[in-house]
Design a protein around this motif. Structure first.
Motif, mmCIF file in Angstrom:
data_model
loop_
_atom_site.group_PDB
_atom_site.id
_atom_site.type_symbol
_atom_site.label_atom_id
_atom_site.label_comp_id
_atom_site.label_asym_id
_atom_site.label_seq_id
_atom_site.Cartn_x
_atom_site.Cartn_y
_atom_site.Cartn_z
ATOM 1 N N PRO A 1 18.574 -21.414 76.980
ATOM 2 C CA PRO A 1 19.556 -21.807 75.927
ATOM 3 C C PRO A 1 20.619 -20.718 76.420
ATOM 4 C CG PRO A 1 17.715 -21.815 74.650
ATOM 5 C CD PRO A 1 17.190 -21.383 76.067
ATOM 6 N N VAL A 2 22.096 -20.738 75.994
ATOM 7 C CA VAL A 2 22.952 -20.286 76.526
ATOM 8 C C VAL A 2 23.929 -19.974 75.300
ATOM 9 C CG1 VAL A 2 23.261 -21.095 78.606
ATOM 10 C CG2 VAL A 2 24.512 -22.298 77.195
ATOM 11 N N PHE A 3 23.822 -20.436 74.171
ATOM 12 C CA PHE A 3 24.423 -20.085 72.851
ATOM 13 C C PHE A 3 23.431 -19.538 71.710
ATOM 14 C CE2 PHE A 3 26.509 -23.713 74.859
ATOM 15 C CZ PHE A 3 27.689 -23.119 75.243
ATOM 16 N N ARG A 4 24.058 -18.772 70.828
ATOM 17 C CA ARG A 4 23.359 -18.353 69.788
ATOM 18 C C ARG A 4 24.078 -18.862 68.528
ATOM 19 N NH1 ARG A 4 21.798 -13.578 65.846
ATOM 20 N NH2 ARG A 4 23.748 -12.596 66.633
ATOM 21 N N ILE A 5 23.628 -19.907 67.829
ATOM 22 C CA ILE A 5 23.977 -20.681 66.635
ATOM 23 C C ILE A 5 23.148 -20.594 65.636
ATOM 24 C CG2 ILE A 5 25.393 -21.893 68.356
ATOM 25 C CD1 ILE A 5 23.798 -24.379 67.770
ATOM 26 N N ASP A 6 21.697 -19.981 65.567
ATOM 27 C CA ASP A 6 20.751 -20.133 64.805
ATOM 28 C C ASP A 6 20.680 -18.671 63.988
ATOM 29 O OD1 ASP A 6 19.565 -23.092 64.729
ATOM 30 O OD2 ASP A 6 19.914 -22.429 66.751
ATOM 31 N N TYR A 7 21.001 -18.435 62.774
ATOM 32 C CA TYR A 7 20.868 -17.006 62.170
ATOM 33 C C TYR A 7 19.969 -16.953 60.934
ATOM 34 C CZ TYR A 7 25.068 -16.848 65.196
ATOM 35 O OH TYR A 7 25.946 -17.038 66.222
ATOM 36 N N ILE A 8 19.858 -15.550 60.745
ATOM 37 C CA ILE A 8 18.895 -15.278 59.405
ATOM 38 C C ILE A 8 20.090 -13.923 59.028
ATOM 39 C CG2 ILE A 8 17.281 -14.208 58.178
ATOM 40 C CD1 ILE A 8 15.396 -15.378 60.237
ATOM 41 N N TRP A 9 20.476 -14.035 57.864
ATOM 42 C CA TRP A 9 21.526 -12.989 57.432
ATOM 43 C C TRP A 9 21.018 -12.555 55.942
ATOM 44 C CZ3 TRP A 9 26.303 -11.975 59.645
ATOM 45 C CH2 TRP A 9 26.624 -12.864 60.799
ATOM 46 N N TYR A 10 21.427 -11.278 55.578
ATOM 47 C CA TYR A 10 20.842 -10.707 54.266
ATOM 48 C C TYR A 10 22.044 -10.028 53.488
ATOM 49 C CZ TYR A 10 20.093 -6.815 57.650
ATOM 50 O OH TYR A 10 20.252 -5.834 58.625
ATOM 51 N N SER A 11 22.073 -9.750 52.360
ATOM 52 C CA SER A 11 22.794 -9.013 51.874
ATOM 53 C C SER A 11 22.489 -7.239 51.998
ATOM 54 C CB SER A 11 23.146 -9.271 50.178
ATOM 55 O OG SER A 11 21.933 -9.225 49.642
ATOM 56 N N LYS A 12 23.035 -6.476 51.219
ATOM 57 C CA LYS A 12 23.131 -4.786 51.164
ATOM 58 C C LYS A 12 21.701 -4.735 50.542
ATOM 59 C CE LYS A 12 25.832 -4.256 47.093
ATOM 60 N NZ LYS A 12 26.987 -3.830 46.386
ATOM 61 N N HIS A 13 21.135 -5.644 49.772
ATOM 62 C CA HIS A 13 19.912 -5.244 49.188
ATOM 63 C C HIS A 13 18.712 -5.120 50.215
ATOM 64 C CE1 HIS A 13 22.564 -7.343 46.314
ATOM 65 N NE2 HIS A 13 22.067 -6.417 45.457
ATOM 66 N N TRP A 14 18.882 -5.599 51.459
ATOM 67 C CA TRP A 14 18.096 -5.753 52.388
ATOM 68 C C TRP A 14 18.205 -4.867 53.620
ATOM 69 C CZ3 TRP A 14 13.709 -8.838 50.686
ATOM 70 C CH2 TRP A 14 14.012 -9.629 49.820
ATOM 71 N N GLY A 15 17.098 -4.601 54.279
ATOM 72 C CA GLY A 15 17.175 -3.997 55.712
ATOM 73 C C GLY A 15 16.230 -5.069 56.767
ATOM 74 N N ALA A 16 16.600 -4.874 57.920
ATOM 75 C CA ALA A 16 16.039 -5.719 58.552
ATOM 76 C C ALA A 16 15.055 -4.678 59.544
ATOM 77 C CB ALA A 16 16.756 -6.294 59.845
#
Length: 352
Positions: free
Chosen positions: A309-324
């Motif tokens: 693959p050559v594009f990143r189009i799938d994501y996981i986002w989170y609000s300030k309440h979380w950390g990764a």
């Protein structure tokens, strides 16, 4: 056939290399100037931006061409500086993850998001992926009716809380308090919003499927058409999502197929209200699409497949309440999208 002298061939190749080096340099300079002024306001800039950073990699060849072919010290020096800036940018943005440090007492949740590409992904492959990753919540996009009916009962034991339509679905180990179907910006594409109960805390989750951009032939003159990059449906959907997240008072997790790369203006809009799990705790470019594309349309009688693959189009986002804690692109299924996973840590609780 008359023999062409070797020195003439060499001169022609050198002239071609000079032309390409100067043309490419002018192209990059013009691109950055126009992007600074218009960003995604011009469709041609938005299209070029889609291919960044791939389109920047030839910069690494310019110092070599400057010294060996063009033989201009000033060109070689400027090209070398450009290489240093590019390496620094790549290192900071793609190869410097900063996963959060955690303790055993902090509640954590594992997320899996996958666009299963309608009928392409087989249920056994999907079940194998889920069994390997053992996520707490699964976000699926581009589901069709038959696979949905097979998948729901098969996952019932481990994921008793399930909501879904003909195109998107959420499978959860945690109770789903409420759910609703969304049509962001009033468009046909379907999204989901739900509230789950995690660690005695209500959490808002969104399953995202944005309208993809495409190239469309547009008539500019009477007998002449040119391809135009169309992304005007995606942007209102992203803006609608951002406004909804801004109004949320609960911790938020958003996952899915956004049909945008991380250099677009739409990505920047989302980044203002949430954090990108892969950018914070993943390593590398994180490309997820297109995987396994057959190249028969480009090369007749060919069985070649584009498995990188050559594009990143799938994501996981989170609000300030979380950390990764971690994030990664996962093993391929039959889909043309690669699945993505992340482990998030709840940092800040919001009791209502």
């Amino acid at each position: 056939m008359k023999h062409i002298p070797k020195d003439i061939i060499q001169r022609c190749l050198k002239q071609a290399a000079k032309f390409l080096a100067y043309s490419y340099s002018a192209f990059i300079i013009c691109y950055f100037i126009l992007k600074l002024i218009f960003w995604d306001g011009l469709w041609i800039i938005a299209l070029i931006t889609t291919f960044i950073p791939l389109i920047l990699f030839p910069i690494f060849l310019l110092p070599i061409i400057g010294l060996s072919i063009i033989k201009k010290i000033w060109f070689a020096i400027i090209s070398a500086i450009a290489c240093i800036l590019l390496i620094s940018w790549l290192h900071v943005k793609y190869f410097s993850p900063a996963p959060i440090k955690i303790t055993d007492s902090q509640p954590r949740i594992k997320i899996l998001s996958h666009n299963i590409s309608w009928h392409k992904t087989q249920s056994p492959t999907l079940f194998k992926l889920i069994d390997q990753q053992k996520p707490d919540i699964i976000f699926l996009q581009e589901m069709v009716q038959a696979p949905t009916q097979r998948a729901f009962p098969g996952l019932k034991a481990d994921y008793p809380y399930q909501i879904g339509t003909h195109s998107v679905g959420i499978f959860s180990k945690y109770p789903i308090v409420s759910s609703e179907i969304l049509h962001l910006a009033g468009h046909r594409e379907t999204q989901q919003r739900a509230i789950i109960k995690f660690n005695e805390q209500e959490v808002a989750i969104y399953n995202m499927q944005a309208t993809g951009p495409w190239l469309k032939l547009s008539k500019k003159w009477r007998f002449f058409k040119v391809p135009v990059y169309k992304y005007d449906k995606r942007s209102p959907e992203i803006q609608d999502l951002v406004q909804r997240v801004e109004r949320e008072t609960l911790p938020v997790i958003v996952a899915g197929d956004f049909n945008m790369t991380d250099e677009t203006q739409d990505y920047n809009r989302v980044q203002k209200v949430m954090q990108d799990a892969f950018r914070k705790s993943g390593w590398g470019f994180g490309f997820t699409w297109p995987h396994g594309w057959e190249l028969k349309l480009l090369v007749k009688r060919s069985n070649w497949r584009l498995n990188y693959p050559v594009f990143r189009i799938d994501y996981i986002w989170y609000s300030k309440h979380w950390g990764a804690k971690s994030s990664s692109v996962l093993e391929a299924t039959e889909s043309d999208h690669l699945p993505v996973g992340a482990e998030l840590i709840l940092l800040k609780e919001t009791r209502l």
